[in-house]
Design a protein around this motif. Structure first.
Motif, PDB file in Angstrom:
ATOM      1  N   LEU A   1      -7.659   8.078  -0.751  1.00  0.00           N
ATOM      2  CA  LEU A   1      -8.284   7.898   0.559  1.00  0.00           C
ATOM      3  C   LEU A   1      -8.387   6.419   0.903  1.00  0.00           C
ATOM      4  O   LEU A   1      -8.053   6.010   2.024  1.00  0.00           O
ATOM      5  CB  LEU A   1      -9.667   8.552   0.585  1.00  0.00           C
ATOM      6  N   ALA A   2      -8.817   5.618  -0.062  1.00  0.00           N
ATOM      7  CA  ALA A   2      -8.930   4.171   0.177  1.00  0.00           C
ATOM      8  C   ALA A   2      -7.558   3.576   0.485  1.00  0.00           C
ATOM      9  O   ALA A   2      -7.425   2.745   1.386  1.00  0.00           O
ATOM     10  CB  ALA A   2      -9.552   3.482  -1.030  1.00  0.00           C
ATOM     11  N   LEU A   3      -6.526   4.006  -0.236  1.00  0.00           N
ATOM     12  CA  LEU A   3      -5.176   3.472   0.012  1.00  0.00           C
ATOM     13  C   LEU A   3      -4.651   3.892   1.382  1.00  0.00           C
ATOM     14  O   LEU A   3      -3.999   3.096   2.069  1.00  0.00           O
ATOM     15  CB  LEU A   3      -4.213   3.913  -1.092  1.00  0.00           C
ATOM     16  N   TYR A   4      -4.914   5.139   1.805  1.00  0.00           N
ATOM     17  CA  TYR A   4      -4.492   5.568   3.143  1.00  0.00           C
ATOM     18  C   TYR A   4      -5.190   4.748   4.225  1.00  0.00           C
ATOM     19  O   TYR A   4      -4.566   4.339   5.216  1.00  0.00           O
ATOM     20  CB  TYR A   4      -4.773   7.059   3.361  1.00  0.00           C
ATOM     21  N   ILE A   5      -6.489   4.520   4.051  1.00  0.00           N
ATOM     22  CA  ILE A   5      -7.237   3.718   5.030  1.00  0.00           C
ATOM     23  C   ILE A   5      -6.682   2.295   5.087  1.00  0.00           C
ATOM     24  O   ILE A   5      -6.447   1.744   6.167  1.00  0.00           O
ATOM     25  CB  ILE A   5      -8.743   3.718   4.694  1.00  0.00           C
ATOM     26  N   LEU A   6      -6.439   1.698   3.918  1.00  0.00           N
ATOM     27  CA  LEU A   6      -5.920   0.332   3.876  1.00  0.00           C
ATOM     28  C   LEU A   6      -4.507   0.247   4.454  1.00  0.00           C
ATOM     29  O   LEU A   6      -4.164  -0.733   5.122  1.00  0.00           O
ATOM     30  CB  LEU A   6      -5.958  -0.204   2.450  1.00  0.00           C
ATOM     31  N   LEU A   7      -3.679   1.270   4.233  1.00  0.00           N
ATOM     32  CA  LEU A   7      -2.338   1.290   4.827  1.00  0.00           C
ATOM     33  C   LEU A   7      -2.428   1.368   6.352  1.00  0.00           C
ATOM     34  O   LEU A   7      -1.721   0.639   7.062  1.00  0.00           O
ATOM     35  CB  LEU A   7      -1.522   2.459   4.279  1.00  0.00           C
ATOM     36  N   GLY A   8      -3.315   2.219   6.851  1.00  0.00           N
ATOM     37  CA  GLY A   8      -3.488   2.323   8.306  1.00  0.00           C
ATOM     38  C   GLY A   8      -3.979   1.021   8.918  1.00  0.00           C
ATOM     39  O   GLY A   8      -3.486   0.589   9.968  1.00  0.00           O
ATOM     40  N   ILE A   9      -4.910   0.371   8.259  1.00  0.00           N
ATOM     41  CA  ILE A   9      -5.423  -0.905   8.759  1.00  0.00           C
ATOM     42  C   ILE A   9      -4.325  -1.969   8.724  1.00  0.00           C
ATOM     43  O   ILE A   9      -4.203  -2.770   9.651  1.00  0.00           O
ATOM     44  CB  ILE A   9      -6.656  -1.342   7.939  1.00  0.00           C
ATOM     45  N   SER A  10      -3.506  -1.954   7.686  1.00  0.00           N
ATOM     46  CA  SER A  10      -2.419  -2.936   7.592  1.00  0.00           C
ATOM     47  C   SER A  10      -1.395  -2.743   8.710  1.00  0.00           C
ATOM     48  O   SER A  10      -0.930  -3.718   9.307  1.00  0.00           O
ATOM     49  CB  SER A  10      -1.710  -2.832   6.242  1.00  0.00           C
ATOM     50  N   LEU A  11      -1.061  -1.499   8.997  1.00  0.00           N
ATOM     51  CA  LEU A  11      -0.104  -1.242  10.087  1.00  0.00           C
ATOM     52  C   LEU A  11      -0.694  -1.627  11.439  1.00  0.00           C
ATOM     53  O   LEU A  11      -0.005  -2.188  12.296  1.00  0.00           O
ATOM     54  CB  LEU A  11       0.313   0.228  10.073  1.00  0.00           C
ATOM     55  N   LEU A  12      -1.980  -1.359  11.624  1.00  0.00           N
ATOM     56  CA  LEU A  12      -2.645  -1.767  12.858  1.00  0.00           C
ATOM     57  C   LEU A  12      -2.705  -3.288  12.973  1.00  0.00           C
ATOM     58  O   LEU A  12      -2.549  -3.850  14.062  1.00  0.00           O
ATOM     59  CB  LEU A  12      -4.055  -1.173  12.906  1.00  0.00           C
TER      60      LEU A  12
ATOM     61  N   PHE B   1       0.823  -1.203   0.000  1.00  0.00           N
ATOM     62  CA  PHE B   1       0.000   0.000   0.000  1.00  0.00           C
ATOM     63  C   PHE B   1       0.866   1.265   0.000  1.00  0.00           C
ATOM     64  O   PHE B   1       0.492   2.267  -0.606  1.00  0.00           O
ATOM     65  CB  PHE B   1      -0.978   0.008   1.175  1.00  0.00           C
ATOM     66  N   ALA B   2       2.005   1.211   0.674  1.00  0.00           N
ATOM     67  CA  ALA B   2       2.915   2.361   0.643  1.00  0.00           C
ATOM     68  C   ALA B   2       3.435   2.582  -0.778  1.00  0.00           C
ATOM     69  O   ALA B   2       3.486   3.724  -1.265  1.00  0.00           O
ATOM     70  CB  ALA B   2       4.074   2.142   1.615  1.00  0.00           C
ATOM     71  N   ILE B   3       3.813   1.514  -1.454  1.00  0.00           N
ATOM     72  CA  ILE B   3       4.289   1.634  -2.838  1.00  0.00           C
ATOM     73  C   ILE B   3       3.161   2.120  -3.747  1.00  0.00           C
ATOM     74  O   ILE B   3       3.376   2.976  -4.620  1.00  0.00           O
ATOM     75  CB  ILE B   3       4.862   0.279  -3.324  1.00  0.00           C
ATOM     76  N   LEU B   4       1.957   1.601  -3.556  1.00  0.00           N
ATOM     77  CA  LEU B   4       0.823   2.038  -4.371  1.00  0.00           C
ATOM     78  C   LEU B   4       0.515   3.521  -4.174  1.00  0.00           C
ATOM     79  O   LEU B   4       0.158   4.217  -5.135  1.00  0.00           O
ATOM     80  CB  LEU B   4      -0.409   1.202  -4.060  1.00  0.00           C
ATOM     81  N   LEU B   5       0.641   4.008  -2.946  1.00  0.00           N
ATOM     82  CA  LEU B   5       0.413   5.434  -2.708  1.00  0.00           C
ATOM     83  C   LEU B   5       1.420   6.290  -3.477  1.00  0.00           C
ATOM     84  O   LEU B   5       1.055   7.310  -4.060  1.00  0.00           O
ATOM     85  CB  LEU B   5       0.482   5.742  -1.210  1.00  0.00           C
ATOM     86  N   VAL B   6       2.670   5.867  -3.482  1.00  0.00           N
ATOM     87  CA  VAL B   6       3.691   6.594  -4.248  1.00  0.00           C
ATOM     88  C   VAL B   6       3.379   6.528  -5.736  1.00  0.00           C
ATOM     89  O   VAL B   6       3.456   7.534  -6.453  1.00  0.00           O
ATOM     90  CB  VAL B   6       5.103   6.032  -3.942  1.00  0.00           C
ATOM     91  N   MET B   7       2.986   5.349  -6.212  1.00  0.00           N
ATOM     92  CA  MET B   7       2.673   5.190  -7.631  1.00  0.00           C
ATOM     93  C   MET B   7       1.460   6.031  -8.035  1.00  0.00           C
ATOM     94  O   MET B   7       1.455   6.651  -9.111  1.00  0.00           O
ATOM     95  CB  MET B   7       2.415   3.716  -7.953  1.00  0.00           C
TER      96      MET B   7
END
Length: 189
Positions: free
Chosen positions: A87-98, A35-41
């Motif tokens: 927004l969806a990618l930020y939410i998914l990144l936060g959920i993954s880190l949690l 998700f971090a890579i996708l956000l950059v992309m």
């Protein structure tokens, strides 16, 4: 009384819960990186797409003007929904880190027989299921019911069902640890 007596018909609850925690930990680490890579992309794609659309030479060639106009419309459609994707990618990144944290707590709680450390994982799974149901609904609302969208959402629904089973296994382990603790307290009297 635990809901399930074992995990996947061949493991007891303790081993099954540990395996679930390890699989979720590995998956959460991989998802966080993805998700971090996708956000950059997505950020780079958005910047590059705007430059292409602003370039007057993009529609210059008369032989392919109609094809390029169609491409321009597609790129504009993608740019219109770029904020929703981010927004969806930020939410998914936060959920993954949690999920990295709660999976670690699950593994530690099962190994040390600390019942309270299983609760964050259960709450995390409830949050995951709610977010993925919202993601399915949002995807259908934004993108419609195209064949590709429907087939990818069927995979997400399958994932939700697997997470429900994993959550039942962990809840059963939670209940089993409660019975063990109750038995120990009664035998100490």
């Amino acid at each position: 009384m635990p809901i399930l007596s074992g995990c996947c018909f061949c493991f007891d609850l303790k081993v099954g819960s540990t395996i679930i925690g390890a699989l979720n930990l590995i998956g959460a680490l991989m998802n966080s990186i993805m998700f971090a890579i996708l956000l950059v992309m997505v950020a780079l794609f958005g910047a590059g797409t705007r430059k292409v659309l602003e370039d007057p030479a993009f529609l210059e060639d008369d032989d392919y003007a109609d094809v390029k106009e169609e491409q321009k419309q597609i790129l504009e459609l993608v740019l219109d929904h770029m904020d929703a994707v981010k927004l969806a990618l930020y939410i998914l990144l936060g959920i993954s880190l949690l999920c990295v944290v709660t999976s670690s707590m699950l593994i530690h709680g099962v190994r040390r027989k600390r019942r309270g450390l299983l609760l964050p994982y259960i709450v995390q799974e409830v949050i995951n299921i709610i977010v993925f149901i919202a993601l399915i609904i949002g995807t259908f609302v934004i993108l419609g019911t195209h064949k590709v969208v429907v087939s990818s959402m069927i995979g997400v629904i399958g994932g939700i069902l697997i997470h429900l089973y994993f959550m039942l296994v962990v809840i059963s382990q939670y209940q089993a640890l409660g019975l063990i603790r109750m038995h120990e307290e009664i035998s100490m009297k």
